[in-house]
Structure formats: C-alpha cells, structure tokens
Design a protein around this motif. Sequence first.
Motif, PDB file in Angstrom:
ATOM      1  N   TYR A  27      30.203  48.858  17.684  1.00 22.03           N
ATOM      2  CA  TYR A  27      28.761  49.067  17.703  1.00 22.03           C
ATOM      3  C   TYR A  27      28.220  49.137  16.271  1.00 22.03           C
ATOM      4  N   LYS A  28      26.964  48.836  16.121  1.00 17.74           N
ATOM      5  CA  LYS A  28      26.362  48.787  14.795  1.00 17.74           C
ATOM      6  C   LYS A  28      26.311  50.146  14.113  1.00 17.74           C
ATOM      7  N   ASP A  29      26.367  51.219  14.871  1.00 15.98           N
ATOM      8  CA  ASP A  29      26.349  52.553  14.246  1.00 15.98           C
ATOM      9  C   ASP A  29      27.744  53.025  13.845  1.00 15.98           C
ATOM     10  N   GLY A  30      28.758  52.151  13.986  1.00 20.27           N
ATOM     11  CA  GLY A  30      30.110  52.486  13.549  1.00 20.27           C
ATOM     12  C   GLY A  30      31.044  52.970  14.638  1.00 20.27           C
ATOM     13  N   VAL A  31      30.523  53.257  15.822  1.00 13.68           N
ATOM     14  CA  VAL A  31      31.365  53.713  16.933  1.00 13.68           C
ATOM     15  C   VAL A  31      32.174  52.541  17.469  1.00 13.68           C
ATOM     16  N   LYS A  32      33.447  52.819  17.757  1.00 13.65           N
ATOM     17  CA  LYS A  32      34.324  51.817  18.376  1.00 13.65           C
ATOM     18  C   LYS A  32      34.668  52.264  19.793  1.00 13.65           C
ATOM     19  N   GLN A  33      34.652  51.313  20.694  1.00 15.16           N
ATOM     20  CA  GLN A  33      35.049  51.564  22.080  1.00 15.16           C
ATOM     21  C   GLN A  33      36.059  50.511  22.494  1.00 15.16           C
ATOM     22  N   THR A  34      37.113  50.937  23.185  1.00 17.43           N
ATOM     23  CA  THR A  34      38.061  49.966  23.722  1.00 17.43           C
ATOM     24  C   THR A  34      38.079  50.030  25.244  1.00 17.43           C
ATOM     25  N   ILE A  35      38.246  48.858  25.826  1.00 18.78           N
ATOM     26  CA  ILE A  35      38.412  48.731  27.275  1.00 18.78           C
ATOM     27  C   ILE A  35      39.690  47.937  27.505  1.00 18.78           C
ATOM     28  N   ASN A  36      40.615  48.522  28.240  1.00 21.53           N
ATOM     29  CA  ASN A  36      41.876  47.848  28.549  1.00 21.53           C
ATOM     30  C   ASN A  36      41.779  47.175  29.915  1.00 21.53           C
ATOM     31  N   TYR A  37      41.976  45.849  29.906  1.00 24.70           N
ATOM     32  CA  TYR A  37      41.965  45.052  31.129  1.00 24.70           C
ATOM     33  C   TYR A  37      43.395  44.628  31.481  1.00 24.70           C
ATOM     34  N   LYS A  38      43.593  44.291  32.751  1.00 21.71           N
ATOM     35  CA  LYS A  38      44.826  43.632  33.183  1.00 21.71           C
ATOM     36  C   LYS A  38      44.414  42.304  33.829  1.00 21.71           C
ATOM     37  N   ILE A  39      44.870  41.199  33.228  1.00 21.31           N
ATOM     38  CA  ILE A  39      44.558  39.875  33.754  1.00 21.31           C
ATOM     39  C   ILE A  39      45.693  39.450  34.681  1.00 21.31           C
ATOM     40  N   ILE A  40      45.354  39.067  35.893  1.00 20.18           N
ATOM     41  CA  ILE A  40      46.351  38.587  36.846  1.00 20.18           C
ATOM     42  C   ILE A  40      45.982  37.177  37.288  1.00 20.18           C
ATOM     43  N   LYS A  41      46.869  36.506  37.960  1.00 22.29           N
ATOM     44  CA  LYS A  41      46.545  35.208  38.546  1.00 22.29           C
ATOM     45  C   LYS A  41      45.466  35.403  39.607  1.00 22.29           C
ATOM     46  N   SER A  42      44.933  34.320  40.113  1.00 20.35           N
ATOM     47  CA  SER A  42      44.002  34.466  41.232  1.00 20.35           C
ATOM     48  C   SER A  42      44.703  35.236  42.346  1.00 20.35           C
ATOM     49  N   GLU A  43      43.927  35.946  43.146  1.00 18.97           N
ATOM     50  CA  GLU A  43      44.548  36.753  44.202  1.00 18.97           C
ATOM     51  C   GLU A  43      45.423  35.899  45.113  1.00 18.97           C
ATOM     52  N   SER A  44      44.975  34.710  45.433  1.00 18.88           N
ATOM     53  CA  SER A  44      45.759  33.833  46.311  1.00 18.88           C
ATOM     54  C   SER A  44      47.104  33.486  45.679  1.00 18.88           C
ATOM     55  N   GLU A  45      47.098  33.201  44.373  1.00 21.37           N
ATOM     56  CA  GLU A  45      48.351  32.865  43.689  1.00 21.37           C
ATOM     57  C   GLU A  45      49.267  34.073  43.588  1.00 21.37           C
ATOM     58  N   VAL A  46      48.699  35.235  43.300  1.00 17.76           N
ATOM     59  CA  VAL A  46      49.504  36.455  43.210  1.00 17.76           C
ATOM     60  C   VAL A  46      50.243  36.690  44.517  1.00 17.76           C
ATOM     61  N   ILE A  47      49.526  36.593  45.619  1.00 14.84           N
ATOM     62  CA  ILE A  47      50.130  36.890  46.918  1.00 14.84           C
ATOM     63  C   ILE A  47      51.126  35.805  47.323  1.00 14.84           C
ATOM     64  N   LYS A  48      50.833  34.578  46.984  1.00 16.44           N
ATOM     65  CA  LYS A  48      51.774  33.492  47.276  1.00 16.44           C
ATOM     66  C   LYS A  48      53.088  33.711  46.518  1.00 16.44           C
ATOM     67  N   ASP A  49      52.995  33.996  45.232  1.00 14.97           N
ATOM     68  CA  ASP A  49      54.196  34.253  44.426  1.00 14.97           C
ATOM     69  C   ASP A  49      54.965  35.461  44.943  1.00 14.97           C
ATOM     70  N   PHE A  50      54.228  36.475  45.345  1.00 20.29           N
ATOM     71  CA  PHE A  50      54.833  37.701  45.852  1.00 20.29           C
ATOM     72  C   PHE A  50      55.650  37.414  47.113  1.00 20.29           C
ATOM     73  N   GLY A  51      55.060  36.698  48.048  1.00 18.79           N
ATOM     74  CA  GLY A  51      55.780  36.366  49.276  1.00 18.79           C
ATOM     75  C   GLY A  51      57.017  35.533  49.015  1.00 18.79           C
ATOM     76  N   HIS A  52      56.907  34.595  48.081  1.00 14.60           N
ATOM     77  CA  HIS A  52      58.056  33.755  47.742  1.00 14.60           C
ATOM     78  C   HIS A  52      59.180  34.575  47.138  1.00 14.60           C
ATOM     79  N   PHE A  53      58.836  35.480  46.223  1.00 13.51           N
ATOM     80  CA  PHE A  53      59.860  36.303  45.582  1.00 13.51           C
ATOM     81  C   PHE A  53      60.579  37.179  46.611  1.00 13.51           C
TER      82      PHE A  53
END
Length: 897
Positions: free
Chosen positions: A383-409
């Motif tokens: 931010y312009k006043d010097g404050v820093k903020q962090t946001i931690n994300y988790k990126i996953i495959k599309s839901e359809s791909e996640v579930i497909k890979d999961f079932g295969h495994f």
Amino acid sequence: MKINIKYSVSALLFLCSTLTINAQGYWDNIKQKKATLGITESDSILSFETPDFQLKLVKASQTVAELRPNQDLNFDFTPSDRLKIRDKDGLYHLGDINLRIKSVDGDWKSYSTAKKRVKVTPIKVSGNILSGADLANTLPKDIPVTIKRFYEVIENQLVLRFEISNKSASNIEIGALGIPMIFNNILEGKSLTETHAQNVFFDPYIGLGAGYLEVKKLSGKGPVLLVMPKENMDFEAYRPLLDDPTRRSIVFEGFHEWMAYSKAYAEKEWKGVEQWNKPTSLMLKSNETKEFSLKFVLSKGVKNIQETIVENGQPSAISIPGYVLPKGVDSHLFLNYKSDVASFEIEPKKAIKIKKNGLTEKGVKKYTVCGNKWGRARLTINYKDGVKQTINYKIIKSESEVIKDFGHFLTTEQWFNEPDPIFKRNPSVISYDYETKKQLTQDSRAWVAGLSDEGGAGGWLAAIMKQLVQPDKEEIKKLEQFVDHTLWGNIQYSEGKHKYGVKKSVFYYEPDSLPKGTYRDDVNYKTWAAWDHKHANDPGRSYNYPHVAAAYWVMYRLARYHKGLVDNRTWDWYLKQAYHTSVAMLEQAPYYSQFGQMEGSVFLYLLKDLKTENYTEMALDLEARMKKRANHWKELDYPFGSEMPWDSTGQEEVYMWSDYFGYNKKANVTLDAILAYMPTIPHWAYNGNARRYWDFLYGGKLSRVERQIHHYGSSLNAIPVLHQYRKTNDLYLLKVGYGGLLGGISNITQDGFGSAAFHSYPTELRIDYLSGDYGSGFYGYAVNSATYITKDENLGWLAFGGNLSVKKEVIEVEVTTAAKSKVYIAPKNLWLTLDSGTFKKIIYNLKTQEVKIILNKKDEFTPDAYLRVNKEVKLPYTKIRGAFKIPLSKKETIIKI
C-alpha cells in the motif's frame, strides 16, 4: 435414552496411544517445579480497568493474570484458572517476549522472559500508561539489549508495548522476535458445557501488517478478541511454543507465538521450508531504540470480525469464492483500506494473474485473480502508506481434473490386489505412503492397514465417493469387486449374530497364531493400537458404519439413476444394505452411536431415498431410531462430543438431524460452535479450516498433536454451514462453508494423491505422507459440492463454483464444479439438484425472473437427467420419484423455469 456425557481425562485418554495420562497426572511434570511467578505472595496482583477489559497483572512478573471483557466479567480469555499451577519457570504467559539476537559476526542466541522468573523492576508511569517494567532481571546478563514493557490505553484500546534498546557498542541483528499468545485453550478435566463456557480457540491471519489473531469462545457466542499490530509487529510467522511444558494432548492443542521477525528460525529449525511469509530480521544500531506493540480489540461477534478490522483502520481482504483457486475459475478479490495499492508482488512469479476491476458501489477496490501455476502462491500487496499485506493462495487444477486424477490414483496406485490369504484385504483400495510411493500393508495401528476406521477405510471410501461426483465405468468395475469380495463378508459380517456389523479392522497382530514372517520386524507392534484378532473383529465401534453405509448408498445412486454403470448388484440390494448397516450401527455399537458420527449425514440422505422409493417400513424404522438419538442430543447443552473430551467430529450429523426434526435451537447451538473454530481468513490454509489437532496420531505418518490444515472437519462441517446458508442467504456462512468445501480438496497432489491433512508447523508446511482418514473429508466434498449465485449489497453479483458475467439485466454463470449437479440461486431461493446429468450454464433474467437451465449432452451411461427443484414448478416432463425425468440428446438441453 438419556446419558449425561461429562468427560474427564482419566475416563477417556486411555483410548489414545501416546496420551495415556489421567487428570491427576496431567500436571505432574509441572507441579514438581518450584513456584517462581510470585503469585503466592500477599498483594500479588495488580488490577486495571480499560474501556473494554478488566486487566490483572502478576505484580512480580507483570505478565497477564486475567483479561476479562467488561461485558462478560465471568469470562477470562487467559488460563487464569491454571495460574497457580502454571507459576513456574518455562511456562509462557501473555506479556512474555522471545528473541534471537546476534552480533554481525556472531551466532544466534535465544532469550526469553519466560525461561527464568525473577521479579521485574517496576517503572514509574503516568497518563495513559497503566503499568511498566524493566525486564532485565528476568533475562541473562549477556543480552545486548534492554527491554521495557508497558501496558497502556491508546485511543481507548489496550496496547501491549515493548521498548527494545541496543545497549552494546556495535550493531546487532534481531533474527526472531515473538510475543507468546497465551489464551485459555486448555480443556483438561472439563465437561463439554464447561469448555464451551470457559475456553477459547484462536486462529491466525499470518498476513504481515494486515495480520491478526482471532480468539473465540468455543460456544461461538459473545465478543471476539482480536489481537492486531500496532507498531512494528507485522504478523510474519506463527511459531508453536513446543518448549512450554504444559502437556500437549487431545485436551490441549498447544500455544503459539506471534512473530514479527523469523529469519533466525528459517536459517536453522525451518531451513529449506517455504514459509507463509518471507523471513526477515531487524538491524538495530548501537544505542538505537525501537518500539513493538500489539493492540487488543473486541469485536461484537464472530460475524463482525471484518467489520471491526475496517473500523480499526486495518486492511480487509475478501476473496470470492475463497483462497483455494481452481484453474479456469475467475476469483474476485475485494480490498477495503484507506490507502491505495502501490504495487503487487507474486511469488512464485506468474503463479497467479491479477487485474484491477475498479471499485464496487461502496468504494471497495475490486480485482480479478486467476490461478496460473499449481501449488502455493503468495500475493504481497504494497500500500502507498507503507503497509504490507500478504494473501496466501493455493492453486489447484480445475475441479474436474483434480477429481479425475484423484479417482485414477485411488484405483491404480492404491489398488491392492496381491494375494492376502490371512487378512483377505484383496481386492481393495488400501492406505498409501506418498513419501515411499508404496501401499501400506502393515502399520502398528491396526486400522491403518486394516481397511476400517477412518484411517484405514479412507482409501476405499474416497474411491467410492468419487463416483458420486464423476462416475467412471472402469473404476466402478474394480469397486464392484471390492464390494463383493472384501467389503461384504470380510470388513462387514455377512452372517451370524453380527450380521451387518462392521469390524474395527481386518488386519490384526497375533504372531503366535500365524506363520513366522507374517509381520515385518521394523514395525513396532508393542502398542495398544496393534489389536489382536478378537479386538479387530469387534463390531462395537460406530464410527466404522457410516463409511460402509455411504459406500452402499453411492452404489445405489449409480445403479438407480444411470444405465449400465453398475452390473454386479441391483439398485435395491445396495439400498437395503445401506439401511441394514445403519440399523446395525445402533444395535451393535450402541455406546459410540450416542455421539454424532463423521459422515452421519449419509443416514439422512439414505432416509430420504428410502422414502422416495416407498420403502415405508424401513424409512419409518430408521427415522424413529434416529429421532431417539436426536432427542438425546436435544437434552444436552453441547451434544457433539465423541469419545474425546472435545471433538469436532459430531457437529455435522447433530446439526443435520436437529434441523430435520425441527430442533432449531439445538441446530443453532451446533452451528455457532462450528463457526467458533471454522473461520473466514484471507489465507487458504485457515479459511474454512475446521479445527482438528490430534488425528495425525491415528492416521498420519508424522504422528503428533498439531493443528491440522484441512483435515476432514473442513469439508464435513461445510455440510451444515452451507445447508444453513440455503436457509438464510447469510453471505458469511457461504464464505466459511465454501472455504471448507474447497479446502477439502486442496491437499490432493498434482498426480492425484489425497493426503490426510497438511502440517501447519513451520518446520514442515507440507502434506502428511499417508492417505489416512482423507476419505471422510472427501465424502464432505462429494455430497456438498455445488454452485452458488448470489448478490451482496457491498460486493455485487457473486458466484461460488462458477464463472459469472453480467450483461445488462441477465446473469450468466458457467458451472465449474466437478460434479456440476447442484445450483443454488439465492435471490430466488431456488435449489436445483440433479440425480444424473450435469449443468453447463445457468442464465437468470432479472427483468422477467426467468431461469434458463442448460444441461450438457447425454453420454453412454446417462441418457436421462433427473432434476429436483425445491419449489413447485411446471415443466413439460414426467416426474419420477419426485424428480423430473428429462431425456438428454446429443446436443445441450435447455429448460426454462
């Protein structure tokens, strides 16, 4: 049936492998120490009143003895009830400070005001300063700094401030600075009623200058304490205080400290581990002084936290649908802060894309955020006043791909079909060790290798629940073999007095009766968890039954609403098996079935299907049996324990049955308790993360008491939270529930392995390597996955589980969930569900109020869609078993409501 459930450690901890202690012995290691805090002296407490709190300090140490909100003076945020036990060296209290310091060419050296208690030197104070002390007496003489501590009131808020001065002739580096957050989360020796009235849980937002800690009563009622940065106290890391001798166990999760600097730990204990924030340090010049302070703020309630943050001038962030970002989904980030954004930093580079979308009608900054690279990603907002903020994300495959890979495994890597003449576990989906890339056929915990309980049934339960989301003919063929050869007749009794009973484990330890070489020499079987044949065959553990009932129920749904997916049995065989298994739980496991069960909502889904199929006698019987349980819960203050003194296992089922039978007061009590430990926080790991902290002992590879990230509680308790949302349209519930829902699949790896949970300690910050009890969590995702369309007066039109566009008076939402089988349109209170078939798009015309449903084309196993609507509507289709039967074609099908 009326049972007074008052737990004591002595009555319950015998069930736990490393926690075989009783109430009297819990504090023995501490009681033997010499009292040094100074509370035994006369006139030992200093008392102060602030606009929000009654504050008491121990006179000798000037650490916090009590912190009571003025609006509820019977309640204390701190463990004052243990003060006379915890008055020894090495036990942390609010007001302590930990440091690691080194000279330019030296090594890190640790200092703590808690290590050796000596009377501190009071400082004469005036004005808004309540109390002050020089802490030199309680620190080693070689420390190169002087530390003074002050409690003061600034702008009507209580502030804890440290003044640190470099008294040496050379510059020094402060590589760790932490303030222990000591609040009353010690549950030992208390009943559920007592814990909900007297104890708290706390959740961190490890977000630098925007970070905070929220401290909430277990009941979810009353004011929430927010600890917020005041000066030079960015929330950089959250370190477990493992050196505090208060015993961690199922009745004590442990304490943590708020760290402003953590470089010294990153170079040693946390080396090689990617932390939530970049570890930093502070260079303090000779004779230089710096101040570090936190403020203590009260929020009206759990749902008012973000409002309180904004009122206190701190950056507020809201991400829709959350902080777990499936690829292909446009998420929206809303920033509410007085200062403009100067720049963004993204780590790893290009892991996410961010684009400004202007302001909302209320002046909130709006951005579109898209996941670009699988894995963890950190967004730093400067931010312009010097404050820093962090946001931690988790990126996953599309839901359809996640579930497909999961079932295969699950049906390849975890598919066990080796000869197993003794334990008869083949064929099945068995537990898996992702670190060694091997199936887990032996473990000292019998259930983990024995296909039962949560830690062993997790694999096959997940594989079957996956079919509810995304049916696959080849995977179902294997699961049919599992049902016929392993589940029915081995895991579950198929004849005799225990018919339909479920064994505790099919793996057992009985070396004297089995051939030499049956058991590995490198596994320690000399524990209570290595059950012999008799104990493994015991059908008396109710928690095993919902897994089996859920398996039959899913197979019934697949056989009933699809063509040719299930060949081995008829749909009615599966439905009856689910019913008989449910009844067997109540008859053969009566003690544990008095508690709510994880996945217990499956009994309600089963009941509804029995009614749909006109199996009236079975439906009435099951409903009557379940009402007895609900009536028992209705009489209890907090009816959702387990064999543990406190547990988050039972809330899902207790809420669902209480709601079903109209016991609204009890349903609301349950929901409030869920919200007390299931926060909405700008961080993928904690957003919607239901509190679980001991199940690594029973289903993990790294076995210890530790806050678990998105263990099965997240997605299971998303069931009642989202159910309640559909009754109230309260956006807070939708944010929490969806955080838990997507949190439930956030720990699935790129190649499809589902971990028991993620380790929160900064020494790891990774998944556990065992599959463990992940199946229970995936159940929550499978039955609850849905798309939500709503409008918020501050944020505008929103979609959870879909990509939304607004074209004049038309709202279009492309459905992005894996199942694509449920949609809720909040402005119309319209709940659309498919027993088969899938939604592609929803179009809502605001002017005409018409809802246009676009269904995907038919496939080999799905010639028809079965649509259920929660309102009376007229459609040109025949109703079968309460659902509209809609013939699908090779093209999309359009339906108008």
